[in-house]
Design a protein around this motif. Structure first.
Motif, PDB file in Angstrom:
ATOM      1  N   GLU A  75      -1.449  -2.528  -4.000  1.00  0.00           N
ATOM      2  CA  GLU A  75      -2.841  -2.891  -3.709  1.00  0.00           C
ATOM      3  C   GLU A  75      -3.768  -1.738  -4.075  1.00  0.00           C
ATOM      4  O   GLU A  75      -3.503  -0.582  -3.722  1.00  0.00           O
ATOM      5  N   LEU A  76      -4.840  -2.039  -4.762  1.00  0.00           N
ATOM      6  CA  LEU A  76      -5.799  -1.033  -5.191  1.00  0.00           C
ATOM      7  C   LEU A  76      -6.572  -0.495  -3.992  1.00  0.00           C
ATOM      8  O   LEU A  76      -7.273  -1.223  -3.303  1.00  0.00           O
ATOM      9  N   ASP A  77      -6.403   0.808  -3.739  1.00  0.00           N
ATOM     10  CA  ASP A  77      -7.157   1.488  -2.688  1.00  0.00           C
ATOM     11  C   ASP A  77      -7.135   2.981  -2.993  1.00  0.00           C
ATOM     12  O   ASP A  77      -6.721   3.408  -4.073  1.00  0.00           O
ATOM     13  N   GLY A  78      -7.570   3.794  -2.064  1.00  0.00           N
ATOM     14  CA  GLY A  78      -7.653   5.230  -2.304  1.00  0.00           C
ATOM     15  C   GLY A  78      -6.327   5.929  -2.457  1.00  0.00           C
ATOM     16  O   GLY A  78      -6.277   7.066  -2.944  1.00  0.00           O
ATOM     17  N   ASP A  79      -5.240   5.287  -2.039  1.00  0.00           N
ATOM     18  CA  ASP A  79      -3.915   5.909  -2.113  1.00  0.00           C
ATOM     19  C   ASP A  79      -3.035   5.317  -3.208  1.00  0.00           C
ATOM     20  O   ASP A  79      -1.917   5.789  -3.415  1.00  0.00           O
ATOM     21  N   SER A  80      -3.483   4.276  -3.880  1.00  0.00           N
ATOM     22  CA  SER A  80      -2.605   3.538  -4.793  1.00  0.00           C
ATOM     23  C   SER A  80      -2.105   4.371  -5.971  1.00  0.00           C
ATOM     24  O   SER A  80      -1.057   4.079  -6.538  1.00  0.00           O
ATOM     25  N   GLN A 123       0.816  -1.204   0.000  1.00  0.00           N
ATOM     26  CA  GLN A 123       0.000   0.000   0.000  1.00  0.00           C
ATOM     27  C   GLN A 123       0.854   1.259   0.000  1.00  0.00           C
ATOM     28  O   GLN A 123       1.948   1.283   0.553  1.00  0.00           O
ATOM     29  N   ALA A 124       0.290   2.317  -0.615  1.00  0.00           N
ATOM     30  CA  ALA A 124       0.991   3.605  -0.689  1.00  0.00           C
ATOM     31  C   ALA A 124       0.482   4.571   0.370  1.00  0.00           C
ATOM     32  O   ALA A 124       0.674   5.773   0.243  1.00  0.00           O
ATOM     33  N   ARG A 125      -0.107   4.067   1.424  1.00  0.00           N
ATOM     34  CA  ARG A 125      -0.819   4.911   2.385  1.00  0.00           C
ATOM     35  C   ARG A 125       0.052   5.980   3.047  1.00  0.00           C
ATOM     36  O   ARG A 125      -0.453   7.032   3.442  1.00  0.00           O
ATOM     37  N   TYR A 184       2.031 -10.224  -3.489  1.00  0.00           N
ATOM     38  CA  TYR A 184       2.492  -9.017  -4.177  1.00  0.00           C
ATOM     39  C   TYR A 184       4.006  -9.048  -4.379  1.00  0.00           C
ATOM     40  O   TYR A 184       4.513  -8.583  -5.410  1.00  0.00           O
ATOM     41  N   ARG A 185       4.742  -9.568  -3.421  1.00  0.00           N
ATOM     42  CA  ARG A 185       6.193  -9.651  -3.575  1.00  0.00           C
ATOM     43  C   ARG A 185       6.570 -10.558  -4.742  1.00  0.00           C
ATOM     44  O   ARG A 185       7.534 -10.299  -5.465  1.00  0.00           O
ATOM     45  N   ASN A 186       5.830 -11.622  -4.921  1.00  0.00           N
ATOM     46  CA  ASN A 186       6.108 -12.516  -6.043  1.00  0.00           C
ATOM     47  C   ASN A 186       5.795 -11.831  -7.373  1.00  0.00           C
ATOM     48  O   ASN A 186       6.543 -11.940  -8.353  1.00  0.00           O
ATOM     49  N   VAL A 187       4.689 -11.093  -7.396  1.00  0.00           N
ATOM     50  CA  VAL A 187       4.272 -10.423  -8.622  1.00  0.00           C
ATOM     51  C   VAL A 187       5.290  -9.374  -9.053  1.00  0.00           C
ATOM     52  O   VAL A 187       5.600  -9.242 -10.244  1.00  0.00           O
ATOM     53  N   VAL A 188       5.845  -8.612  -8.115  1.00  0.00           N
ATOM     54  CA  VAL A 188       6.755  -7.537  -8.499  1.00  0.00           C
ATOM     55  C   VAL A 188       8.034  -8.095  -9.125  1.00  0.00           C
ATOM     56  O   VAL A 188       8.603  -7.491 -10.044  1.00  0.00           O
ATOM     57  N   ASP A 189       8.484  -9.256  -8.675  1.00  0.00           N
ATOM     58  CA  ASP A 189       9.661  -9.863  -9.298  1.00  0.00           C
ATOM     59  C   ASP A 189       9.336 -10.349 -10.708  1.00  0.00           C
ATOM     60  O   ASP A 189      10.163 -10.246 -11.625  1.00  0.00           O
ATOM     61  N   PRO A 239      -6.422  -5.312  -7.154  1.00  0.00           N
ATOM     62  CA  PRO A 239      -7.077  -5.550  -5.860  1.00  0.00           C
ATOM     63  C   PRO A 239      -6.371  -6.645  -5.080  1.00  0.00           C
ATOM     64  O   PRO A 239      -5.694  -7.510  -5.662  1.00  0.00           O
ATOM     65  N   ARG A 240      -6.522  -6.597  -3.770  1.00  0.00           N
ATOM     66  CA  ARG A 240      -5.935  -7.644  -2.935  1.00  0.00           C
ATOM     67  C   ARG A 240      -6.475  -9.000  -3.381  1.00  0.00           C
ATOM     68  O   ARG A 240      -7.681  -9.164  -3.554  1.00  0.00           O
TER      69      ARG A 240
END
Length: 573
Positions: free
Chosen positions: A124-129, A91-93, A222-227, A151-152
């Motif tokens: 993660e898709l949210d209001g700050d992403s 998250q980018a919160r 998410y860590r797997n996806v970024v690699d 989305p999560r």
């Protein structure tokens, strides 16, 4: 024996009325001390994280270039200088408040060392992403390799569970996104997990550990996806221009950093004594030493991972009955203790050492295997071997030590040299109409009274302590003055020093987002730090009286009993 009887009650067994009376009398004594403290400050109604009472804030115009530097998202040095992949996930919160320290202590040093940072984000898709693209795509000399906001991930049932094999996954070069989390894998995690020591049975849908299992699986997904995003990028035009990626950094976006990242060239040189080729890795796996191997002139760090030497997720005092009893004495726990409504979990499980999972530097292969933890566990079947009762840090340590992981290319893990400190930052903000800033944002989470402590009791100054803040001079003066201080005071001073530096980093970023010369948040923060430290000294007698009391350690910090009193003093700072 009394210890045995107390332990018996903690397990939820029946107990005699006289024993309950004795316990109640002891608790009344503790409550008397609390009333004295409450009379001094009054308890704040704000939840942990809020610093000042809420009221309407004055709107101001943002100047995000003040924290990003106003770059274009492309690096002119790509193709001429070696690339370094930098992974952000989740998250980018709090990214607007941590970005200044990320630039100053992570990205800018990499540029100074002659590298081109290439940033990848699986968010993660949210209001700050949207801040991931907005902020990380505007940093000078930093290439934005890609931002993927999804989305999560939920859990999948039925046919998905029947195809749990690594071969069933799509090629990362074609599609970096992974399928939903298999329900079969999630169920095994919930059966074995103990993320929080007193978080309850993870198979119980109402427990804290049950809910946090979903969080942990999402994090490693998410860590797997970024690699996988980096793998796909390297097949494209910019990736081919960049050339081979040898180094990868994996920082969290909610960390506030105090030290510069180590020089990667120096890390490689320091690791050269024990370096080995991938071709020779089988010898290490079989138990042979690396001391007689020839060393490459071009140091190969592909299978090496550097991680912080602290935040290991274990407590060496766990299982000591009296210490655990005293640490257990909070009002909710005491109520459950007396009523027999809550059972304790086996404390000795906290003795298992773990690994800090919030930051890593490594060679490409090592970090890639590390970030493959999710698919290795869920699709490679390794979750079935996971020991019961582990937390996140202990799970990572177990994964690193597993023979299958070493065989895939994560050859060794090494502690980062010296002291490399960072603090987590939470989003909570409480508006304040009396400040021109409009809001008084929270300081970092791990304050000097936080449990577990960021700086351990046996800490000693390291060679890189405070790098970027006069660390060498501080180290020398600390050596001269240490004999004049108790070890307790040395550690306490360092906790305050580091937390103050991290808080100032966040507050400076708050100011820079609106005006390059503003000091609204920083000035207010200086007052808060000064007043907190003053009250900390004044209430030292209370911490000595009840050293096991969590409430006594957090008395002057956000969420503590003196928070409101301290905040009022700094209303017009």
């Amino acid at each position: 024996m009394r210890v045995s009887s107390v332990s018996h009650v903690l397990k939820g067994s029946s107990h005699k009325p006289k024993r309950t009376v004795r316990r109640v009398c002891a608790l009344l004594g503790v409550l008397g001390v609390l009333l004295v403290v409450a009379g001094r400050g009054g308890r704040s109604a704000a939840r942990e994280g809020a610093l000042l009472p809420e009221s309407p804030a004055r709107a101001r115009v943002e100047n995000l270039a003040g924290i990003t530097g106003g770059g274009s998202g492309t690096a002119s040095g790509l193709g001429r200088k070696p690339p370094v992949a930098v992974y952000f996930t989740g998250q980018a919160r709090t990214l607007r408040r941590t970005l200044c320290s990320i630039r100053k202590h992570v990205l800018d040093p990499l540029v100074s060392q002659g590298f081109v940072p290439v940033v990848f984000v699986a968010g993660e898709l949210d209001g700050d992403s949207g801040d991931f693209q907005l902020l990380l795509g505007s940093i000078p000399d930093v290439e934005l390799g890609g931002v993927l906001i999804v989305p999560r991930p939920g859990s999948a049932v039925g046919e998905e569970n029947a195809r749990l094999s690594l071969a069933s996954l799509a090629d990362a070069k074609k599609d970096p996104v992974l399928p939903p989390i298999p329900n079969a894998c999630l169920a095994v995690f919930k059966k074995k997990a103990r993320w929080f020591h007193d978080g309850g049975d993870a198979t119980d849908s109402t427990s804290k550990n049950n809910k946090y299992t979903d969080e942990v699986l999402a994090q490693i997904w998410y860590r797997n996806v970024v690699d996988r995003m980096r793998i796909q990028w390297q097949t494209g035009e910019r990736g081919k221009l960049a050339g081979a990626v040898q180094w990868v950094l994996s920082p969290r976006p909610d960390n506030v950093y105090v030290n510069d990242v180590p020089n990667l060239n120096e890390l490689a040189a320091a690791g050269n004594m024990n370096q080995f080729d991938d071709d020779e890795a089988g010898e290490t796996a079989s138990g042979k030493t690396a001391s007689n191997r020839k060393h490459n002139s071009d140091v190969n760090v592909s299978g090496t991972l550097w991680i912080p030497s602290w935040g290991l997720g274990h407590d060496l005092s766990a299982g000591k009955k009296w210490r655990n009893l005293f640490g257990y004495l909070t009002v909710p726990n005491v109520f459950n203790f007396l009523s027999g409504k809550q059972k304790r979990t086996h404390a000795s499980k906290k003795n298992r050492p773990g690994e800090n999972n919030r930051f890593a530097i490594g060679g490409l292969n090592a970090v890639s295997v590390y970030h493959d933890l999710y698919v290795t566990m869920c699709y490679g079947g390794l979750v079935r071997d996971l020991p019961s009762g582990v937390n996140f840090e202990q799970m990572v340590r177990w994964y690193f030590d597993h023979p299958r992981v070493a065989a895939r290319g994560l050859r060794r893990t090494i502690p980062l040299p010296g002291d490399f400190w960072f603090f987590r930052l939470r989003k909570s903000v409480s508006p304040n109409s009396d400040s021109e800033l409009g809001t008084i944002p929270t300081p970092p989470l791990e304050h000097p009274g936080h449990e577990p402590s960021l700086v351990p009791f046996d800490w000693r100054p390291g060679a890189l302590m405070g790098h970027g803040y006069g660390g060498v001079d501080l180290y020398q003066s600390e050596r001269k003055n240490r004999s004049k201080k108790s070890q307790k005071q040395v550690v306490e001073d360092e906790r305050w020093r580091l937390w103050s530096l991290a808080a100032s980093e966040a507050w400076r970023c708050d100011d820079a987002a609106f005006s390059p010369n503003a000091r609204f948040a920083e000035k207010k923060g200086e007052c808060l730090l000064r007043e907190m430290r003053s009250e900390w000294v004044k209430t030292g007698w209370l911490r000595n009286l009840v050293p096991w009391g969590v409430w006594a350690r957090k008395l002057v910090f956000p969420g503590g009993w003196l928070e409101k009193k301290i905040s009022k003093r700094c209303q017009r700072a």
